[in-house]
Design a protein around this motif. Structure first.
Motif, PDB file in Angstrom:
ATOM      1  N   GLN A 113       0.834  -1.195   0.000  1.00 17.50           N
ATOM      2  CA  GLN A 113       0.000   0.000   0.000  1.00 17.50           C
ATOM      3  C   GLN A 113       0.874   1.254   0.000  1.00 17.50           C
ATOM      4  O   GLN A 113       1.777   1.378   0.813  1.00 17.50           O
ATOM      5  CB  GLN A 113      -0.892   0.051   1.249  1.00 17.50           C
ATOM      6  N   HIS A 114       0.589   2.143  -0.935  1.00 18.37           N
ATOM      7  CA  HIS A 114       1.305   3.415  -0.997  1.00 18.37           C
ATOM      8  C   HIS A 114       0.535   4.413  -0.139  1.00 18.37           C
ATOM      9  O   HIS A 114      -0.659   4.620  -0.337  1.00 18.37           O
ATOM     10  CB  HIS A 114       1.420   3.928  -2.434  1.00 18.37           C
ATOM     11  N   VAL A 115       1.212   4.992   0.837  1.00 24.28           N
ATOM     12  CA  VAL A 115       0.596   5.906   1.784  1.00 24.28           C
ATOM     13  C   VAL A 115       1.250   7.270   1.657  1.00 24.28           C
ATOM     14  O   VAL A 115       2.477   7.377   1.593  1.00 24.28           O
ATOM     15  CB  VAL A 115       0.755   5.368   3.225  1.00 24.28           C
ATOM     16  N   THR A 116       0.420   8.314   1.591  1.00 26.57           N
ATOM     17  CA  THR A 116       0.927   9.685   1.563  1.00 26.57           C
ATOM     18  C   THR A 116       0.317  10.459   2.730  1.00 26.57           C
ATOM     19  O   THR A 116      -0.843  10.237   3.089  1.00 26.57           O
ATOM     20  CB  THR A 116       0.597  10.411   0.249  1.00 26.57           C
ATOM     21  N   LEU A 117       1.119  11.322   3.320  1.00 29.34           N
ATOM     22  CA  LEU A 117       0.695  12.133   4.456  1.00 29.34           C
ATOM     23  C   LEU A 117       1.150  13.561   4.237  1.00 29.34           C
ATOM     24  O   LEU A 117       2.245  13.786   3.726  1.00 29.34           O
ATOM     25  CB  LEU A 117       1.354  11.651   5.751  1.00 29.34           C
ATOM     26  N   GLU A 118       0.339  14.509   4.663  1.00 31.29           N
ATOM     27  CA  GLU A 118       0.758  15.904   4.717  1.00 31.29           C
ATOM     28  C   GLU A 118       0.308  16.466   6.044  1.00 31.29           C
ATOM     29  O   GLU A 118      -0.743  16.089   6.561  1.00 31.29           O
ATOM     30  CB  GLU A 118       0.189  16.717   3.564  1.00 31.29           C
ATOM     31  N   GLY A 119       1.129  17.353   6.576  1.00 36.57           N
ATOM     32  CA  GLY A 119       0.776  17.943   7.847  1.00 36.57           C
ATOM     33  C   GLY A 119       1.603  19.155   8.173  1.00 36.57           C
ATOM     34  O   GLY A 119       2.420  19.615   7.375  1.00 36.57           O
ATOM     35  N   LEU A 120       1.363  19.655   9.379  1.00 38.47           N
ATOM     36  CA  LEU A 120       2.073  20.817   9.913  1.00 38.47           C
ATOM     37  C   LEU A 120       2.686  20.442  11.251  1.00 38.47           C
ATOM     38  O   LEU A 120       2.072  19.714  12.033  1.00 38.47           O
ATOM     39  CB  LEU A 120       1.107  21.981  10.165  1.00 38.47           C
ATOM     40  N   THR A 121       3.855  20.956  11.502  1.00 40.62           N
ATOM     41  CA  THR A 121       4.485  20.798  12.816  1.00 40.62           C
ATOM     42  C   THR A 121       4.899  22.181  13.305  1.00 40.62           C
ATOM     43  O   THR A 121       5.579  22.922  12.592  1.00 40.62           O
ATOM     44  CB  THR A 121       5.704  19.864  12.756  1.00 40.62           C
ATOM     45  N   VAL A 122       4.461  22.501  14.515  1.00 37.80           N
ATOM     46  CA  VAL A 122       4.846  23.743  15.169  1.00 37.80           C
ATOM     47  C   VAL A 122       5.897  23.377  16.209  1.00 37.80           C
ATOM     48  O   VAL A 122       5.620  22.611  17.132  1.00 37.80           O
ATOM     49  CB  VAL A 122       3.635  24.427  15.842  1.00 37.80           C
ATOM     50  N   SER A 123       7.103  23.896  16.035  1.00 37.76           N
ATOM     51  CA  SER A 123       8.231  23.582  16.918  1.00 37.76           C
ATOM     52  C   SER A 123       8.595  24.799  17.756  1.00 37.76           C
ATOM     53  O   SER A 123       8.770  25.894  17.226  1.00 37.76           O
ATOM     54  CB  SER A 123       9.441  23.150  16.087  1.00 37.76           C
ATOM     55  N   GLU A 124       8.727  24.572  19.058  1.00 40.59           N
ATOM     56  CA  GLU A 124       9.083  25.634  20.004  1.00 40.59           C
ATOM     57  C   GLU A 124      10.512  25.393  20.499  1.00 40.59           C
ATOM     58  O   GLU A 124      10.831  24.291  20.968  1.00 40.59           O
ATOM     59  CB  GLU A 124       8.128  25.637  21.198  1.00 40.59           C
ATOM     60  N   PHE A 125      11.337  26.417  20.402  1.00 37.33           N
ATOM     61  CA  PHE A 125      12.737  26.335  20.812  1.00 37.33           C
ATOM     62  C   PHE A 125      12.993  27.250  22.005  1.00 37.33           C
ATOM     63  O   PHE A 125      12.344  28.286  22.152  1.00 37.33           O
ATOM     64  CB  PHE A 125      13.654  26.765  19.660  1.00 37.33           C
ATOM     65  N   GLU A 126      13.941  26.858  22.830  1.00 32.36           N
ATOM     66  CA  GLU A 126      14.467  27.707  23.900  1.00 32.36           C
ATOM     67  C   GLU A 126      15.977  27.570  23.878  1.00 32.36           C
ATOM     68  O   GLU A 126      16.494  26.452  23.890  1.00 32.36           O
ATOM     69  CB  GLU A 126      13.932  27.264  25.273  1.00 32.36           C
ATOM     70  N   ASP A 127      16.653  28.700  23.842  1.00 33.57           N
ATOM     71  CA  ASP A 127      18.121  28.708  23.804  1.00 33.57           C
ATOM     72  C   ASP A 127      18.672  27.782  22.722  1.00 33.57           C
ATOM     73  O   ASP A 127      19.668  27.084  22.924  1.00 33.57           O
ATOM     74  CB  ASP A 127      18.698  28.327  25.172  1.00 33.57           C
ATOM     75  N   GLY A 128      18.005  27.755  21.570  1.00 31.90           N
ATOM     76  CA  GLY A 128      18.478  26.976  20.430  1.00 31.90           C
ATOM     77  C   GLY A 128      18.140  25.495  20.468  1.00 31.90           C
ATOM     78  O   GLY A 128      18.470  24.768  19.531  1.00 31.90           O
ATOM     79  N   GLN A 129      17.493  25.025  21.531  1.00 29.21           N
ATOM     80  CA  GLN A 129      17.129  23.611  21.625  1.00 29.21           C
ATOM     81  C   GLN A 129      15.623  23.449  21.457  1.00 29.21           C
ATOM     82  O   GLN A 129      14.837  24.260  21.962  1.00 29.21           O
ATOM     83  CB  GLN A 129      17.536  23.024  22.979  1.00 29.21           C
ATOM     84  N   LEU A 130      15.225  22.381  20.781  1.00 29.40           N
ATOM     85  CA  LEU A 130      13.814  22.075  20.599  1.00 29.40           C
ATOM     86  C   LEU A 130      13.251  21.561  21.919  1.00 29.40           C
ATOM     87  O   LEU A 130      13.748  20.583  22.481  1.00 29.40           O
ATOM     88  CB  LEU A 130      13.638  21.023  19.503  1.00 29.40           C
ATOM     89  N   VAL A 131      12.217  22.238  22.433  1.00 27.29           N
ATOM     90  CA  VAL A 131      11.631  21.833  23.713  1.00 27.29           C
ATOM     91  C   VAL A 131      10.262  21.172  23.539  1.00 27.29           C
ATOM     92  O   VAL A 131       9.857  20.365  24.376  1.00 27.29           O
ATOM     93  CB  VAL A 131      11.524  23.008  24.714  1.00 27.29           C
ATOM     94  N   GLU A 132       9.561  21.530  22.461  1.00 22.34           N
ATOM     95  CA  GLU A 132       8.214  20.981  22.277  1.00 22.34           C
ATOM     96  C   GLU A 132       7.817  21.125  20.822  1.00 22.34           C
ATOM     97  O   GLU A 132       8.153  22.113  20.177  1.00 22.34           O
ATOM     98  CB  GLU A 132       7.230  21.738  23.163  1.00 22.34           C
ATOM     99  N   ASP A 133       7.117  20.129  20.313  1.00 24.30           N
ATOM    100  CA  ASP A 133       6.501  20.305  19.006  1.00 24.30           C
ATOM    101  C   ASP A 133       5.126  19.660  18.996  1.00 24.30           C
ATOM    102  O   ASP A 133       4.846  18.734  19.752  1.00 24.30           O
ATOM    103  CB  ASP A 133       7.379  19.840  17.841  1.00 24.30           C
ATOM    104  N   THR A 134       4.283  20.233  18.167  1.00 24.18           N
ATOM    105  CA  THR A 134       2.912  19.750  18.009  1.00 24.18           C
ATOM    106  C   THR A 134       2.671  19.548  16.523  1.00 24.18           C
ATOM    107  O   THR A 134       2.859  20.467  15.732  1.00 24.18           O
ATOM    108  CB  THR A 134       1.906  20.769  18.568  1.00 24.18           C
ATOM    109  N   SER A 135       2.272  18.337  16.163  1.00 24.11           N
ATOM    110  CA  SER A 135       1.988  18.025  14.761  1.00 24.11           C
ATOM    111  C   SER A 135       0.502  17.816  14.556  1.00 24.11           C
ATOM    112  O   SER A 135      -0.175  17.228  15.403  1.00 24.11           O
ATOM    113  CB  SER A 135       2.739  16.757  14.332  1.00 24.11           C
ATOM    114  N   GLU A 136       0.024  18.321  13.455  1.00 26.38           N
ATOM    115  CA  GLU A 136      -1.350  18.100  13.012  1.00 26.38           C
ATOM    116  C   GLU A 136      -1.253  17.608  11.580  1.00 26.38           C
ATOM    117  O   GLU A 136      -0.618  18.250  10.746  1.00 26.38           O
ATOM    118  CB  GLU A 136      -2.175  19.393  13.086  1.00 26.38           C
TER     119      GLU A 136
END
Length: 153
Positions: free
Chosen positions: A97-120
């Protein structure tokens, strides 16, 4: 800001696209948390496990960035992923099965490091492509046929 965009890009292209989960250790704060509609909340170890599962099930997984935006310590990425199912997943036997996905990810950084992300992303479409759910149109048609007596013996 350019370095934050670059870091967020690496998460999609290297971690998800190439399965290089060790990049998470480099880019993420130790308290990092990811929010996803299918997997729920996960820490670094949970995201690594999920990415490994994705690559085991979709060994030809491709990921690409469609758009990327940054404002302050927030980066938003619109992405596309696709691949062919090669291993049992969620009780679904592989038939290529060929599966395709599209979405958005909101990434929050502090002092240059990724601390949290939320994908929809189109989780329902993913489950539909795997054959686990049917589109509402099909269910509505079946209900109408049932009401009209088409299923009566």
């Amino acid at each position: 800001m350019a370095s934050l965009k670059h870091a967020a890009r690496r998460i999609i292209e290297e971690v998800y696209g190439k399965g290089r989960v060790e990049v998470l250790d480099e880019l993420c704060h130790p308290g990092y948390v990811s929010h996803d509609p299918l997997t729920g909340d996960a820490d670094i170890a949970g995201v690594k496990a999920y990415v490994r599962l994705l690559h085991a099930c979709f060994p030809n997984l491709e990921a690409r960035i469609l758009a990327i935006y940054a404002e302050g310590d927030t980066v938003i990425i619109r992405w596309h992923m696709e691949g062919n199912l090669a291993r049992r997943l969620l009780g679904v036997e592989p038939r290529g099965q060929h599966v395709t996905l599209e979405g958005l990810t909101v990434s929050e950084f502090e002092d240059g490091q990724l601390v949290e992300d939320t994908s929809e992303w189109d989780t329902f479409g993913y489950l539909r492509q795997l054959g686990l759910v049917k589109p509402l149109g099909s269910m509505a048609e079946a209900e109408e046929e049932e009401r009209s007596g088409a299923f009566q013996e």
